[in-house]
Design a protein around this motif. Structure first.
Motif, PDB file in Angstrom:
ATOM      1  N   UNK A   1       1.936 -25.198  16.238  1.00  0.00           N
ATOM      2  CA  UNK A   1       2.057 -25.518  14.816  1.00  0.00           C
ATOM      3  C   UNK A   1       2.721 -24.391  14.024  1.00  0.00           C
ATOM      4  N   UNK A   2       2.790 -23.186  14.621  1.00  0.00           N
ATOM      5  CA  UNK A   2       3.404 -22.054  13.936  1.00  0.00           C
ATOM      6  C   UNK A   2       4.915 -22.095  14.143  1.00  0.00           C
ATOM      7  N   UNK A   3       5.666 -22.077  13.043  1.00  0.00           N
ATOM      8  CA  UNK A   3       7.123 -22.101  13.115  1.00  0.00           C
ATOM      9  C   UNK A   3       7.662 -20.709  13.442  1.00  0.00           C
ATOM     10  N   UNK A   4       8.957 -20.657  13.783  1.00  0.00           N
ATOM     11  CA  UNK A   4       9.551 -19.396  14.210  1.00  0.00           C
ATOM     12  C   UNK A   4       9.553 -18.352  13.106  1.00  0.00           C
ATOM     13  N   UNK A   5       9.661 -18.771  11.848  1.00  0.00           N
ATOM     14  CA  UNK A   5       9.704 -17.834  10.730  1.00  0.00           C
ATOM     15  C   UNK A   5       8.313 -17.556  10.172  1.00  0.00           C
ATOM     16  N   UNK A   6       7.278 -17.709  11.018  1.00  0.00           N
ATOM     17  CA  UNK A   6       5.884 -17.454  10.654  1.00  0.00           C
ATOM     18  C   UNK A   6       5.475 -18.269   9.426  1.00  0.00           C
ATOM     19  N   UNK A   7       5.746 -19.566   9.513  1.00  0.00           N
ATOM     20  CA  UNK A   7       5.337 -20.518   8.502  1.00  0.00           C
ATOM     21  C   UNK A   7       4.690 -21.708   9.193  1.00  0.00           C
ATOM     22  N   UNK A   8       3.954 -22.479   8.435  1.00  0.00           N
ATOM     23  CA  UNK A   8       3.353 -23.714   8.938  1.00  0.00           C
ATOM     24  C   UNK A   8       3.649 -24.829   7.948  1.00  0.00           C
ATOM     25  N   UNK A   9       3.631 -26.068   8.462  1.00  0.00           N
ATOM     26  CA  UNK A   9       3.825 -27.232   7.597  1.00  0.00           C
ATOM     27  C   UNK A   9       2.504 -27.585   6.915  1.00  0.00           C
ATOM     28  N   UNK A  10       2.586 -27.817   5.604  1.00  0.00           N
ATOM     29  CA  UNK A  10       1.451 -28.309   4.829  1.00  0.00           C
ATOM     30  C   UNK A  10       1.896 -29.579   4.099  1.00  0.00           C
ATOM     31  N   UNK A  11       0.934 -30.314   3.585  1.00  0.00           N
ATOM     32  CA  UNK A  11       1.233 -31.573   2.906  1.00  0.00           C
ATOM     33  C   UNK A  11       0.908 -31.437   1.423  1.00  0.00           C
ATOM     34  N   UNK A  12       1.908 -31.726   0.595  1.00  0.00           N
ATOM     35  CA  UNK A  12       1.739 -31.700  -0.855  1.00  0.00           C
ATOM     36  C   UNK A  12       2.301 -32.989  -1.447  1.00  0.00           C
ATOM     37  N   UNK A  13       1.451 -33.769  -2.070  1.00  0.00           N
ATOM     38  CA  UNK A  13       1.876 -35.011  -2.737  1.00  0.00           C
ATOM     39  C   UNK A  13       2.611 -35.948  -1.783  1.00  0.00           C
ATOM     40  N   UNK A  14       2.122 -36.065  -0.554  1.00  0.00           N
ATOM     41  CA  UNK A  14       2.712 -36.981   0.419  1.00  0.00           C
ATOM     42  C   UNK A  14       3.992 -36.479   1.047  1.00  0.00           C
ATOM     43  N   UNK A  15       4.361 -35.229   0.809  1.00  0.00           N
ATOM     44  CA  UNK A  15       5.579 -34.658   1.392  1.00  0.00           C
ATOM     45  C   UNK A  15       5.228 -33.418   2.190  1.00  0.00           C
ATOM     46  N   UNK A  16       6.016 -33.194   3.260  1.00  0.00           N
ATOM     47  CA  UNK A  16       5.852 -31.974   4.040  1.00  0.00           C
ATOM     48  C   UNK A  16       6.462 -30.805   3.286  1.00  0.00           C
ATOM     49  N   UNK A  17       5.772 -29.665   3.369  1.00  0.00           N
ATOM     50  CA  UNK A  17       6.279 -28.430   2.796  1.00  0.00           C
ATOM     51  C   UNK A  17       5.899 -27.289   3.739  1.00  0.00           C
ATOM     52  N   UNK A  18       6.514 -26.138   3.606  1.00  0.00           N
ATOM     53  CA  UNK A  18       6.192 -24.985   4.446  1.00  0.00           C
ATOM     54  C   UNK A  18       5.463 -23.938   3.625  1.00  0.00           C
ATOM     55  N   UNK A  19       4.597 -23.165   4.327  1.00  0.00           N
ATOM     56  CA  UNK A  19       3.847 -22.108   3.660  1.00  0.00           C
ATOM     57  C   UNK A  19       3.794 -20.903   4.595  1.00  0.00           C
ATOM     58  N   UNK A  20       4.084 -19.696   4.115  1.00  0.00           N
ATOM     59  CA  UNK A  20       4.044 -18.504   4.975  1.00  0.00           C
ATOM     60  C   UNK A  20       2.608 -18.128   5.335  1.00  0.00           C
ATOM     61  N   UNK A  21       2.423 -17.627   6.557  1.00  0.00           N
ATOM     62  CA  UNK A  21       1.108 -17.211   7.050  1.00  0.00           C
ATOM     63  C   UNK A  21       1.256 -15.869   7.770  1.00  0.00           C
ATOM     64  N   UNK A  22       0.119 -15.259   8.073  1.00  0.00           N
ATOM     65  CA  UNK A  22       0.088 -13.987   8.809  1.00  0.00           C
ATOM     66  C   UNK A  22      -0.644 -14.198  10.126  1.00  0.00           C
TER      67      UNK A  22
END
Length: 375
Positions: A309-330
């Motif tokens: 689930x972790x993307x190459x740029x150290x982000x993950x997909x989250x859901x906001x208002x029925x749309x996929x979005x990315x969020x940075x994580x550590x």
């Protein structure tokens, strides 16, 4: 007549061309069908941060903690006994493993023992006259001297004169020569150093055993040790006495071990550090391959998710208002299949499983009820 026919054909051709042109224009202006937007169905989790235990995976095979390779220090014929010298045979502490024919060497030991006895007996008249105070001590020694038993220890010397007298007669040197022969005679019988089982037998009854020859292997099946190699970055997580969960490859059996030793140096080639895990269980056998899970530090305010689930740029997909979005994580810790993350606020809706071809802005809808990610 010919001109009339040609004129009529020309008029028909013109009329046909007009109709064809009108048809082509009409078909070109026909509206295209509207393609509906596709909404993907996804599995979701709701983030709830907490304490996450770091678990370090490792594996290795079991080796008996107490094992002995049996070698011969003397030469002789292997004599048959009551218990066969075969793999799988159990022996108790002090029980004879191997007996070799020592009749010839035994005769030389008895001869040396007799010579010592005669040498002491020869000085007894002189002791009675010159050292009457120690005569009885040596007389008692002769009385306890038994040719069928090992030679008893010489009496303590009470004075320098007694020491010079006894040593000058060669008694002390004869005694230690005899003890050397008796010690070597004991090597014709190999005893079990502990209660255990024979795992390898390289000789059979009647075989001529030579000095330095390997005869077999003997182990204690009550306690085993597993050697595991862990990355040097986790060296500070390895603690002696720490409990370790062990499982077989099929995940059908679970055992409990304990870290007994940790190597103080790092392997130069693999950059790993070696730890040794003790485990006791009557169902275990030497050579069984086990997987270990070593407990490390506890990470506060974090969650554990699948590594994919972790993307190459150290982000993950989250859901906001029925749309996929990315969020940075550590990322804090990676295992083979999991990753521990920090930086996601509580209540964030996170994908539970990866979606093929996912991109920011994709329309999604959750499948079934939402699940809460507890750690």
């Amino acid at each position: 007549m010919r001109k009339i026919i040609l004129s009529v054909l020309g008029v028909l051709l013109i009329i046909g061309s007009v109709f064809l042109a009108k048809y082509l224009i009409a078909s070109k202006n026909k509206p295209k069908p509207v393609v509906g937007k596709v909404t993907k169905t996804v599995f979701i989790d709701t983030v709830k941060n907490g304490e996450v235990q770091i678990k370090i995976p490792a594996n290795g095979s079991l080796v008996a903690k107490r094992r002995v390779e049996i070698y011969s220090e003397v030469q002789g014929i292997f004599k048959s006994g009551n218990v066969p010298f075969k793999p799988g045979q159990k022996y108790s502490l002090g029980q004879s493993l191997i007996r070799m024919d020592a009749s010839e060497y035994y005769a030389s030991v008895q001869s040396s023992k007799s010579n010592l006895y005669n040498a002491i007996a020869a000085i007894m008249p002189d002791l009675r006259l010159d050292f009457p105070e120690v005569y009885q001590k040596w007389q008692n020694y002769l009385n306890t001297f038994d040719l069928n038993k090992t030679a008893p220890k010489l009496p303590e010397m009470a004075s320098e004169k007694e020491n010079y007298f006894i040593t000058g007669r060669g008694i002390v040197s004869s005694y230690y020569n005899l003890k050397n022969l008796e010690q070597r005679l004991s090597k014709y019988v190999i005893m079990a150093p502990f209660s255990g089982i024979l795992t390898e037998a390289l000789v059979t009854e009647g075989t001529l055993i030579r000095n330095g020859q390997k005869l077999g292997e003997f182990i204690d099946p009550s306690e085993y040790e597993m050697e595991v190699n862990v990355s040097k970055s986790y060296a500070n997580l390895l603690k002696v006495g720490e409990t370790v969960a062990l499982t077989n490859l099929n995940k059908t059996e679970t055992y409990q071990g304990k870290i007994s030793r940790v190597n103080g140096s790092v392997d130069q080639t693999t950059q790993t550090i070696t730890a040794y895990i003790d485990v006791k269980d009557p169902n275990l056998k030497e050579g069984i391959y086990l997987e270990a899970t070593i407990n490390g530090n506890t990470v506060e305010d974090a969650i554990e998710v699948d590594r994919n689930l972790l993307l190459e740029d150290q982000q993950v997909f989250v859901i906001k208002d029925g749309l996929l979005d990315t969020m940075p994580v550590t990322p804090v810790y990676f295992s083979e299949t999991k990753v521990i993350l920090k930086g996601l606020p509580d209540g964030t809706i996170l994908l539970k499983k990866p979606v093929p071809g996912a991109y920011a802005g994709m329309l999604v809808k959750p499948f079934g009820d939402k699940e809460t990610r507890h750690q």
